[in-house]
Enzyme design. Structure first.
Site, PDB file in Angstrom:
ATOM      1  N   LYS A  49       0.877  -1.133  -0.019  1.00 11.69           N
ATOM      2  CA  LYS A  49      -0.061  -0.034  -0.027  1.00 11.69           C
ATOM      3  C   LYS A  49       0.728   1.435  -0.080  1.00 11.69           C
ATOM      4  CE  LYS A  49      -3.974  -1.921   2.297  1.00 11.69           C
ATOM      5  NZ  LYS A  49      -4.942  -1.383   3.495  1.00 11.69           N
ATOM      6  N   ASP A  98     -10.561   2.888   1.655  1.00 12.51           N
ATOM      7  CA  ASP A  98     -10.599   2.480   2.847  1.00 12.51           C
ATOM      8  C   ASP A  98     -11.090   3.649   3.633  1.00 12.51           C
ATOM      9  OD1 ASP A  98      -9.900  -0.139   2.564  1.00 12.51           O
ATOM     10  OD2 ASP A  98      -7.626   0.371   3.266  1.00 12.51           O
TER      11      ASP A  98
HETATM   12  P1  ATR Z   1      -3.369  -2.897   7.824  1.00 13.18           P
HETATM   13  O1  ATR Z   1      -2.959  -2.325   6.365  1.00 13.18           O
HETATM   14  O2  ATR Z   1      -4.225  -3.794   7.548  1.00 13.18           O
HETATM   15  O3  ATR Z   1      -3.501  -1.859   8.941  1.00 13.18           O
HETATM   16  P2  ATR Z   1      -0.579  -3.209   8.763  1.00 13.18           P
HETATM   17  O4  ATR Z   1      -0.031  -1.908   8.182  1.00 13.18           O
HETATM   18  O5  ATR Z   1       0.324  -4.639   8.842  1.00 13.18           O
HETATM   19  O6  ATR Z   1      -1.951  -3.679   8.017  1.00 13.18           O
HETATM   20  O7  ATR Z   1      -0.920  -3.107  10.342  1.00 13.18           O
HETATM   21  C1  ATR Z   1      -1.503  -4.257  11.056  1.00 13.18           C
HETATM   22  C2  ATR Z   1      -1.762  -3.831  12.594  1.00 13.18           C
HETATM   23  O8  ATR Z   1      -2.159  -4.767  13.365  1.00 13.18           O
HETATM   24  C3  ATR Z   1      -0.649  -3.012  13.327  1.00 13.18           C
HETATM   25  O9  ATR Z   1      -1.042  -2.020  14.250  1.00 13.18           O
HETATM   26  C4  ATR Z   1       0.241  -4.279  14.128  1.00 13.18           C
HETATM   27  O10 ATR Z   1       0.641  -3.965  15.283  1.00 13.18           O
HETATM   28  P3  ATR Z   1       2.331  -3.851  15.048  1.00 13.18           P
HETATM   29  O11 ATR Z   1       2.335  -2.226  14.562  1.00 13.18           O
HETATM   30  O12 ATR Z   1       3.009  -3.768  16.615  1.00 13.18           O
HETATM   31  O13 ATR Z   1       2.928  -4.936  14.140  1.00 13.18           O
HETATM   32  C5  ATR Z   1      -1.222  -4.806  14.526  1.00 13.18           C
HETATM   33  N1  ATR Z   1      -1.210  -6.446  14.937  1.00 13.18           N
HETATM   34  C6  ATR Z   1      -0.950  -7.595  14.168  1.00 13.18           C
HETATM   35  N2  ATR Z   1      -0.876  -8.594  14.653  1.00 13.18           N
HETATM   36  C7  ATR Z   1      -1.102  -8.425  15.953  1.00 13.18           C
HETATM   37  C8  ATR Z   1      -0.751  -9.235  17.232  1.00 13.18           C
HETATM   38  N3  ATR Z   1      -0.673 -10.244  17.091  1.00 13.18           N
HETATM   39  N4  ATR Z   1      -1.020  -8.417  18.627  1.00 13.18           N
HETATM   40  C9  ATR Z   1      -0.924  -7.004  18.338  1.00 13.18           C
HETATM   41  N5  ATR Z   1      -1.210  -6.187  17.173  1.00 13.18           N
HETATM   42  C10 ATR Z   1      -0.999  -6.889  16.072  1.00 13.18           C
END
Ligand code: ATR
Length: 290
Positions: free
Chosen positions: A73, A109
């Site tokens: 993205k 989005d």
């Molecule tokens: P998107 O475009 O869908 O927002 P992304 O940029 O990969 O996808 O962001 C994913 C979000 O989910 C982030 O806030 C991530 O936390 P981190 O910034 O700490 O990585 C959060 N996230 C994903 N898996 C997680 C988990 N197991 N526990 C806590 N937060 C999680």
């Protein structure tokens, strides 16, 4: 059926890595069939190293447009000829239109977030908000909130607090908004601040199938009956996060609303046609709640 791959079939797609659990092909192909329109939507797993070639390939094959998901993205910006205002401010593109070889990027989005929240416009406007997560989806939510509802404060809670801080800095510069406060999700206790917020949004993937017992919060303690609670996770339709909210009689908004709205906006940008959203919503619901 018109979608029988005639020579004039218009091609649409999705690029991401990985793209295992996507409902976008179903949504766009069913919409195309319902409208008796000649479009075919295909998913493509393209790694970051292949992004440049992948985009060239889609252009060479004459794709009319494509969606962009994690992790492309942000990385897609250098390959675009023009980017819409909201995608520039958000710093992420999730929809590309191919105008005879010129690629235009959008962020639908943000439209999906606004569509989901707009029935609650009066309650949300000027109120304190909490967002779990600090990725691309969080940025789209922050943009839509500042632009349409100007919250008094946006608390961003994230596992990696630095990403939340980057968002605070970004929106201070881009939209002159200084109301973002950031916290680390663990060991920070969110309940007390949550109870003071009118709107709570989960933008993380926590709770998504198959890990459906996960949630950004471990109990219903932070929820109240005066709140509006929105989960961007759409599979399952009713997440653990929303179940906790319902325990306290909060109003809940399911992620499927945003999923269909962002898809409908992409479909309109590519085809100029209105997606039959009520039918698509029912189709997805049947699939997710068999
Ligand atoms: P998107 O475009 O869908 O927002 P992304 O940029 O990969 O996808 O962001 C994913 C979000 O989910 C982030 O806030 C991530 O936390 P981190 O910034 O700490 O990585 C959060 N996230 C994903 N898996 C997680 C988990 N197991 N526990 C806590 N937060 C999680």
């Amino acid at each position: 059926m018109k979608n029988a791959l005639h020579t004039h079939t218009e091609l649409l797609g999705l690029i991401g890595h990985p793209i295992k659990h996507t409902f976008s092909p179903m949504m766009h192909n069913v919409a195309s069939q319902l409208l008796d329109a000649d479009y075919l939507y295909l998913p493509f797993d393209i790694s970051p190293a292949e992004l440049k070639e992948g985009i060239s390939g889609l252009k060479a094959l004459g794709f009319k447009g494509f969606n962009v998901t994690v992790p492309h993205k942000e990385a897609i910006f250098p390959f675009l000829d023009a980017v819409s205002e909201e995608a520039v401010v958000i710093g992420a593109v999730n929809c590309v239109v191919n105008n005879s070889g010129a690629l235009q990027g959008y962020n639908t989005d943000a439209f999906g977030v606004q569509y989901a929240l707009d029935p609650f416009r009066e309650e949300i406007t000027g109120s304190p908000v909490m967002i779990f997560g600090a990725g691309g989806a969080s940025r789209a939510a922050v943009y839509a909130l500042i632009r349409h509802y100007r919250p008094s404060v946006i608390h961003i809670v994230n596992r990696t607090v630095q990403r939340a801080e980057q968002i605070a800095h970004h929106f201070k510069q881009q939209m002159h908004y200084e109301g973002i406060e950031t916290s680390e999700s663990a060991p920070f206790d969110t309940d007390a601040i949550m109870r003071g917020c009118k709107l709570i949004i989960n933008t993380t993937s926590l709770g998504m199938t198959p890990l459906t017992t996960d949630s950004p919060v471990s109990s219903s303690e932070g929820f109240t009956r005066d709140q509006i609670v929105f989960d961007m996770v759409y599979n399952p339709v009713k997440t653990q996060f929303l179940r906790f909210a319902e325990e306290k009689d909060a109003v809940t908004i399911e992620g499927i609303k945003m999923l269909v709205a962002q898809g409908a906006k992409s479909f309109e940008l590519w085809t100029g046609k209105q997606m039959p959203v009520a039918e698509i919503y029912d189709t997805l619901l049947k699939y997710l709640n068999p």
